[in-house]
Write an enzyme that holds these catalytic residues in place. Structure first.
Site, mmCIF file in Angstrom:
data_model
loop_
_atom_site.group_PDB
_atom_site.id
_atom_site.type_symbol
_atom_site.label_atom_id
_atom_site.label_comp_id
_atom_site.label_asym_id
_atom_site.label_seq_id
_atom_site.Cartn_x
_atom_site.Cartn_y
_atom_site.Cartn_z
ATOM 1 N N TYR A 194 0.727 -1.256 -0.025
ATOM 2 C CA TYR A 194 0.053 -0.050 0.193
ATOM 3 C C TYR A 194 1.037 1.241 -0.074
ATOM 4 C CZ TYR A 194 0.628 -0.561 5.100
ATOM 5 O OH TYR A 194 1.229 -0.683 6.398
ATOM 6 N N GLN A 234 9.577 -5.971 6.120
ATOM 7 C CA GLN A 234 9.082 -4.639 5.540
ATOM 8 C C GLN A 234 10.413 -3.957 4.628
ATOM 9 O OE1 GLN A 234 11.345 -3.341 7.452
ATOM 10 N NE2 GLN A 234 10.844 -1.137 8.071
ATOM 11 N N SER A 272 1.605 7.110 12.818
ATOM 12 C CA SER A 272 0.465 6.510 12.096
ATOM 13 C C SER A 272 -0.975 7.359 12.466
ATOM 14 C CB SER A 272 0.148 5.028 12.045
ATOM 15 O OG SER A 272 1.225 4.682 11.579
HETATM 16 O O1 76R Z 1 14.517 0.795 9.007
HETATM 17 C C1 76R Z 1 14.160 0.279 10.053
HETATM 18 O O2 76R Z 1 14.099 -0.618 10.414
HETATM 19 C C2 76R Z 1 14.400 1.622 11.118
HETATM 20 C C3 76R Z 1 13.232 1.877 11.818
HETATM 21 C C4 76R Z 1 12.186 2.475 10.883
HETATM 22 C C5 76R Z 1 12.179 3.458 9.955
HETATM 23 C C6 76R Z 1 13.051 4.658 9.802
HETATM 24 C C7 76R Z 1 11.276 1.416 10.534
HETATM 25 C C8 76R Z 1 10.939 0.327 11.143
HETATM 26 N N1 76R Z 1 10.249 2.111 9.642
HETATM 27 C C9 76R Z 1 10.889 3.203 9.240
HETATM 28 C C10 76R Z 1 10.560 4.161 8.381
HETATM 29 MN MN1 76R Z 1 8.585 1.494 9.074
HETATM 30 N N2 76R Z 1 6.577 0.688 8.480
HETATM 31 C C11 76R Z 1 5.582 1.714 8.110
HETATM 32 C C12 76R Z 1 4.464 0.789 7.891
HETATM 33 O O3 76R Z 1 0.635 0.898 8.617
HETATM 34 C C13 76R Z 1 1.170 1.759 9.047
HETATM 35 O O4 76R Z 1 0.796 2.698 9.976
HETATM 36 C C14 76R Z 1 2.588 2.285 8.575
HETATM 37 C C15 76R Z 1 3.003 1.439 7.366
HETATM 38 C C16 76R Z 1 4.570 -0.342 8.543
HETATM 39 C C17 76R Z 1 3.788 -1.477 8.547
HETATM 40 C C18 76R Z 1 6.144 -0.463 8.780
HETATM 41 C C19 76R Z 1 6.724 -1.337 9.681
HETATM 42 N N3 76R Z 1 8.082 3.225 8.318
HETATM 43 C C20 76R Z 1 9.108 4.145 7.987
HETATM 44 C C21 76R Z 1 8.719 5.087 6.964
HETATM 45 C C22 76R Z 1 9.420 6.378 6.417
HETATM 46 C C23 76R Z 1 8.959 7.506 7.272
HETATM 47 C C24 76R Z 1 9.753 8.722 7.155
HETATM 48 O O5 76R Z 1 10.640 8.771 6.649
HETATM 49 O O6 76R Z 1 9.332 9.874 7.435
HETATM 50 C C25 76R Z 1 7.466 4.779 6.678
HETATM 51 C C26 76R Z 1 6.372 5.451 5.861
HETATM 52 C C27 76R Z 1 6.946 3.639 7.411
HETATM 53 C C28 76R Z 1 5.749 2.760 7.296
HETATM 54 N N4 76R Z 1 8.631 -0.287 10.158
HETATM 55 C C29 76R Z 1 9.924 -0.658 10.996
HETATM 56 C C30 76R Z 1 7.889 -1.586 10.269
HETATM 57 C C31 76R Z 1 8.576 -2.585 10.853
HETATM 58 C C32 76R Z 1 8.131 -3.868 10.908
HETATM 59 C C33 76R Z 1 9.886 -1.994 11.364
HETATM 60 C C34 76R Z 1 10.800 -2.884 11.968
HETATM 61 C C35 76R Z 1 11.779 -3.516 11.046
HETATM 62 C C36 76R Z 1 12.844 -4.448 11.785
HETATM 63 O O7 76R Z 1 13.621 -3.775 12.682
HETATM 64 O O8 76R Z 1 13.175 -5.489 11.262
#
Ligand code: 76R
Length: 298
Positions: A194, A234, A272
């Site tokens: 999405y 992710q 979110s």
């Molecule tokens: O990259 C990393 O693992 C470090 C921390 C991290 C960042 C910077 C991280 C971790 N995310 C980051 C950035 Mn995320 N993420 C989403 C969604 O449905 C929703 O509400 C949101 C959709 C999910 C499900 C998800 C999962 N993340 C971002 C960004 C960029 C934001 C910006 O730059 O302003 C978005 C749009 C976003 C959205 N995130 C994680 C996850 C998961 C599962 C992790 C942990 C990953 C891991 O440690 O293995």
């Protein structure tokens, strides 16, 4: 005999590669199948079309630094889905046109697509921050049960300090490499995609927050994310200036229960709850290419 004008890879005038400074081009491509058109083809034409599809998927997958996920889409929002990752935008564009024509003209009808690029996170810990963290930790060491406060000069440059900094540098290097050049697992069957953006609305404007505030909010987000380790993979790809939203979210799982779980849990997280705006959700099932064709009744 086959009368379908199958695409042939020809480049009359060689073009200069369009490889970005860093990262990969990422295309999510969704199609519905025109079953009436398919049924109007002869048996020879259908088997030639299927062979062409299989050959093309294999060719794209064999292309250097290129990955192609193929999936059957759950619900008639779409039938067939691809996720393509490759460095050169000319290749991405060429493969996309070829995939659209892979089963013959007008069989695959594009119904949704998304263009984004892999990117580094803006919010990972910097070396300066990490140094501060371990200094703070090492400065207060326990000596026979009593806390002993050391001088920063006694800690910085010590073997222990350097060892930890070097370990951290190596971890970050691998982490950044994985974000820019990810290995997409073919054996995680559920693919959820999405697009999403951060809100820019009155007092809920993500882009007018100070960096430190955004960093803290994102740290909370990442904390939740990490509790899903092993259940969810992710990939967040950036699409500001490239497509309708600001990011593409690709989640891989073994069970839609976990997809529903993580997205629900994240809705309560401030990042979110307050700032996220979502596009449509697509669920696909990764299958071997010949199995996808069977699933789609082709
Ligand atoms: O990259 C990393 O693992 C470090 C921390 C991290 C960042 C910077 C991280 C971790 N995310 C980051 C950035 Mn995320 N993420 C989403 C969604 O449905 C929703 O509400 C949101 C959709 C999910 C499900 C998800 C999962 N993340 C971002 C960004 C960029 C934001 C910006 O730059 O302003 C978005 C749009 C976003 C959205 N995130 C994680 C996850 C998961 C599962 C992790 C942990 C990953 C891991 O440690 O293995």
């Amino acid at each position: 005999m086959s009368t379908i004008p199958f695409p042939v890879q020809t480049t009359a005038t060689p073009v200069k590669p369009l490889v970005p400074l860093e990262g990969l081009q990422v295309l999510h491509l969704y199609y519905t199948i025109d079953q009436a058109m398919w049924r109007s083809l002869g048996e020879d034409e259908q088997s030639a079309a299927k062979e062409n599809f299989m050959r093309l998927v294999a060719t794209v997958r064999a292309h250097p630094r290129t990955q192609l996920l193929v999936f059957s889409v759950v619900t008639p929002k779409a039938d067939l889905g691809f996720m393509l990752l490759t460095p050169d935008l000319h290749d991405a564009n060429r493969f996309e046109k070829e995939l659209t024509l892979a089963l013959g003209a007008d069989i695959l009808q594009p119904c949704f697509s998304y263009y984004s690029m892999t990117e580094l996170s803006e919010y990972t810990t910097s070396e300066e921050e990490y140094k501060k963290q371990i200094l703070a930790e090492l400065l207060t060491q326990k000596d026979h049960g009593t806390e002993m406060v050391l001088n920063p000069n006694d800690v910085e440059g010590t073997e222990d300090f350097e060892l930890r900094i070097n370990e951290w540098r190596m971890r970050m290097k691998k982490y950044n490499q994985d974000r820019l050049y990810p290995n997409m697992a073919l054996d995680w069957p559920v693919v959820c995609f999405y697009p999403m953006s951060k809100r820019r609305d009155g007092k809920d404007n993500w882009y007018s927050l100070k960096f430190e505030e955004r960093r803290q909010l994102m740290a909370g987000h990442a904390r939740i994310g990490r509790t899903w380790h092993g259940k969810i993979r992710q990939l967040i790809t950036g699409s500001t200036g490239l497509d309708t939203h600001e990011w593409g979210v690709t989640l891989l799982a073994h069970d839609t229960y976990h997809i529903k779980g993580i997205v629900y849990e994240m809705r309560f997280d401030e990042v979110s709850a307050r700032y996220a705006e979502f596009g449509d959700f697509y669920i696909g099932l990764q299958l071997a290419p010949d199995e996808v064709l069977r699933r789609l009744a082709l």
